[in-house]
Design a protein around this motif. Structure first.
Motif, PDB file in Angstrom:
ATOM      1  N   MET A 135      11.190  15.749  -5.611  1.00  0.00           N
ATOM      2  CA  MET A 135      12.136  14.871  -4.920  1.00  0.00           C
ATOM      3  C   MET A 135      13.393  14.743  -5.777  1.00  0.00           C
ATOM      4  SD  MET A 135      10.291  14.004  -2.337  1.00  0.00           S
ATOM      5  CE  MET A 135      10.217  12.478  -1.493  1.00  0.00           C
ATOM      6  N   ASN A 136      14.415  14.136  -5.209  1.00  0.00           N
ATOM      7  CA  ASN A 136      15.621  13.822  -5.969  1.00  0.00           C
ATOM      8  C   ASN A 136      15.238  12.772  -7.007  1.00  0.00           C
ATOM      9  OD1 ASN A 136      17.983  12.493  -6.876  1.00  0.00           O
ATOM     10  ND2 ASN A 136      19.086  13.101  -5.032  1.00  0.00           N
ATOM     11  N   LYS A 137      15.262  13.147  -8.253  1.00  0.00           N
ATOM     12  CA  LYS A 137      14.751  12.286  -9.325  1.00  0.00           C
ATOM     13  C   LYS A 137      15.627  11.065  -9.583  1.00  0.00           C
ATOM     14  CE  LYS A 137      12.190  16.140 -11.057  1.00  0.00           C
ATOM     15  NZ  LYS A 137      11.622  16.261  -9.756  1.00  0.00           N
ATOM     16  N   ARG A 138      16.818  11.065  -9.058  1.00  0.00           N
ATOM     17  CA  ARG A 138      17.677   9.883  -9.184  1.00  0.00           C
ATOM     18  C   ARG A 138      17.245   8.786  -8.207  1.00  0.00           C
ATOM     19  NH1 ARG A 138      22.290   7.270 -10.316  1.00  0.00           N
ATOM     20  NH2 ARG A 138      23.765   6.795  -8.671  1.00  0.00           N
ATOM     21  N   HIS A 139      16.737   9.180  -7.053  1.00  0.00           N
ATOM     22  CA  HIS A 139      16.413   8.229  -5.989  1.00  0.00           C
ATOM     23  C   HIS A 139      14.922   8.047  -5.720  1.00  0.00           C
ATOM     24  CE1 HIS A 139      20.596   7.765  -4.662  1.00  0.00           C
ATOM     25  NE2 HIS A 139      20.719   9.046  -4.992  1.00  0.00           N
ATOM     26  N   TRP A 140      14.078   8.824  -6.368  1.00  0.00           N
ATOM     27  CA  TRP A 140      12.641   8.763  -6.088  1.00  0.00           C
ATOM     28  C   TRP A 140      11.834   8.697  -7.376  1.00  0.00           C
ATOM     29  CZ3 TRP A 140      10.434   8.629  -1.212  1.00  0.00           C
ATOM     30  CH2 TRP A 140      11.312   8.817  -0.139  1.00  0.00           C
ATOM     31  N   ASN A 141      10.774   7.905  -7.353  1.00  0.00           N
ATOM     32  CA  ASN A 141       9.793   7.844  -8.428  1.00  0.00           C
ATOM     33  C   ASN A 141       8.446   8.276  -7.881  1.00  0.00           C
ATOM     34  OD1 ASN A 141      11.340   6.861 -10.569  1.00  0.00           O
ATOM     35  ND2 ASN A 141      10.992   4.733 -10.021  1.00  0.00           N
ATOM     36  N   THR A 142       7.625   8.851  -8.720  1.00  0.00           N
ATOM     37  CA  THR A 142       6.240   9.117  -8.371  1.00  0.00           C
ATOM     38  C   THR A 142       5.383   8.126  -9.146  1.00  0.00           C
ATOM     39  OG1 THR A 142       6.630  11.437  -7.858  1.00  0.00           O
ATOM     40  CG2 THR A 142       4.378  10.820  -8.435  1.00  0.00           C
ATOM     41  N   VAL A 143       4.481   7.480  -8.434  1.00  0.00           N
ATOM     42  CA  VAL A 143       3.643   6.440  -9.021  1.00  0.00           C
ATOM     43  C   VAL A 143       2.190   6.908  -9.006  1.00  0.00           C
ATOM     44  CG1 VAL A 143       2.932   4.029  -8.880  1.00  0.00           C
ATOM     45  CG2 VAL A 143       5.234   4.692  -8.149  1.00  0.00           C
ATOM     46  N   ASP A 144       1.562   6.895 -10.169  1.00  0.00           N
ATOM     47  CA  ASP A 144       0.141   7.210 -10.291  1.00  0.00           C
ATOM     48  C   ASP A 144      -0.625   5.957  -9.880  1.00  0.00           C
ATOM     49  OD1 ASP A 144      -2.481   7.613 -11.078  1.00  0.00           O
ATOM     50  OD2 ASP A 144      -1.958   8.492 -13.013  1.00  0.00           O
ATOM     51  N   CYS A 145      -1.175   5.978  -8.681  1.00  0.00           N
ATOM     52  CA  CYS A 145      -1.847   4.800  -8.130  1.00  0.00           C
ATOM     53  C   CYS A 145      -3.177   4.498  -8.809  1.00  0.00           C
ATOM     54  CB  CYS A 145      -2.064   4.972  -6.634  1.00  0.00           C
ATOM     55  SG  CYS A 145      -0.526   5.100  -5.703  1.00  0.00           S
ATOM     56  N   THR A 146      -3.712   5.464  -9.544  1.00  0.00           N
ATOM     57  CA  THR A 146      -4.961   5.209 -10.270  1.00  0.00           C
ATOM     58  C   THR A 146      -4.690   4.529 -11.602  1.00  0.00           C
ATOM     59  OG1 THR A 146      -4.941   7.414 -11.256  1.00  0.00           O
ATOM     60  CG2 THR A 146      -6.132   7.160  -9.184  1.00  0.00           C
ATOM     61  N   ALA A 147      -3.455   4.628 -12.111  1.00  0.00           N
ATOM     62  CA  ALA A 147      -3.110   4.024 -13.400  1.00  0.00           C
ATOM     63  C   ALA A 147      -2.296   2.744 -13.252  1.00  0.00           C
ATOM     64  CB  ALA A 147      -2.348   5.025 -14.263  1.00  0.00           C
ATOM     65  N   ALA A 148      -1.507   2.645 -12.199  1.00  0.00           N
ATOM     66  CA  ALA A 148      -0.658   1.466 -11.996  1.00  0.00           C
ATOM     67  C   ALA A 148      -1.469   0.341 -11.363  1.00  0.00           C
ATOM     68  CB  ALA A 148       0.514   1.819 -11.093  1.00  0.00           C
ATOM     69  N   GLU A 149      -1.057  -0.879 -11.626  1.00  0.00           N
ATOM     70  CA  GLU A 149      -1.700  -2.028 -10.990  1.00  0.00           C
ATOM     71  C   GLU A 149      -1.410  -1.984  -9.494  1.00  0.00           C
ATOM     72  OE1 GLU A 149      -0.852  -5.813 -12.738  1.00  0.00           O
ATOM     73  OE2 GLU A 149      -1.023  -5.017 -14.771  1.00  0.00           O
ATOM     74  N   ALA A 150      -2.389  -2.391  -8.698  1.00  0.00           N
ATOM     75  CA  ALA A 150      -2.245  -2.344  -7.246  1.00  0.00           C
ATOM     76  C   ALA A 150      -1.025  -3.130  -6.780  1.00  0.00           C
ATOM     77  CB  ALA A 150      -3.509  -2.863  -6.571  1.00  0.00           C
ATOM     78  N   GLN A 151      -0.787  -4.303  -7.362  1.00  0.00           N
ATOM     79  CA  GLN A 151       0.361  -5.110  -6.939  1.00  0.00           C
ATOM     80  C   GLN A 151       1.682  -4.407  -7.245  1.00  0.00           C
ATOM     81  OE1 GLN A 151       0.085  -7.989  -5.032  1.00  0.00           O
ATOM     82  NE2 GLN A 151       2.236  -7.453  -4.730  1.00  0.00           N
ATOM     83  N   THR A 152       1.735  -3.675  -8.345  1.00  0.00           N
ATOM     84  CA  THR A 152       2.936  -2.907  -8.675  1.00  0.00           C
ATOM     85  C   THR A 152       3.195  -1.852  -7.611  1.00  0.00           C
ATOM     86  OG1 THR A 152       2.640  -3.270 -11.044  1.00  0.00           O
ATOM     87  CG2 THR A 152       4.000  -1.381 -10.403  1.00  0.00           C
ATOM     88  N   VAL A 153       2.148  -1.145  -7.207  1.00  0.00           N
ATOM     89  CA  VAL A 153       2.283  -0.115  -6.172  1.00  0.00           C
ATOM     90  C   VAL A 153       2.750  -0.753  -4.869  1.00  0.00           C
ATOM     91  CG1 VAL A 153       1.074   1.640  -4.816  1.00  0.00           C
ATOM     92  CG2 VAL A 153       0.521   1.341  -7.238  1.00  0.00           C
ATOM     93  N   LEU A 154       2.167  -1.874  -4.500  1.00  0.00           N
ATOM     94  CA  LEU A 154       2.554  -2.556  -3.260  1.00  0.00           C
ATOM     95  C   LEU A 154       4.000  -3.031  -3.304  1.00  0.00           C
ATOM     96  CD1 LEU A 154      -0.687  -4.628  -2.583  1.00  0.00           C
ATOM     97  CD2 LEU A 154       0.072  -2.553  -1.404  1.00  0.00           C
TER      98      LEU A 154
END
Length: 133
Positions: free
Chosen positions: A83-102
């Protein structure tokens, strides 16, 4: 966070739907809004990922000023994969807290809807005020 939990959270937003434009293995979540003519619908992507993967990760739209700060503060957040790295992040949902992902998912949806014309925002019953609550 499981794939089912992520899917349910992504589909709770007004006008959201799941699509597979890149093949059956990649879920793309879009917001559906009427086109300017009103007779057609357009879909704008706010999340994408391989939900069948053992290590669930999703790409989410992000404010370009905030994206580097989030990456620096959380190792589960990296520049957007394919993705365009300026406008998009990839989130590891197994490592990040659920509330952070939400929270990041909601921010992504709000960024996309904020870019739609006011008429489409109204059709989705969305406003900048709603986004900040």
């Amino acid at each position: 966070m499981s794939a089912a939990e992520f899917r349910a959270a992504a589909l709770k937003f007004p006008g959201s739907y799941e699509d597979f434009p890149f093949g059956p293995e990649t879920s793309v979540f879009k917001v559906r809004a009427p086109s300017s003519g009103g007779d057609k619908w357009v879909g704008k992507m706010f999340a994408a990922g391989r939900l069948d993967s053992a290590e669930l990760s999703v790409s989410l739209k992000c404010d370009p000023e905030l994206a580097p700060q989030l990456r620096a503060a959380n190792p589960a957040i990296t520049p957007g994969y394919h993705m365009n790295k300026r406008h998009w992040n990839t989130v590891d949902c197994t490592a990040a807290e659920a509330q952070t992902v939400l929270d990041l998912l909601e921010d992504s949806y709000d960024l996309v809807v904020a870019g739609l014309p006011k008429k489409q925002q109204t059709a989705l019953e969305w406003s900048a005020r709603v986004a900040k609550e």
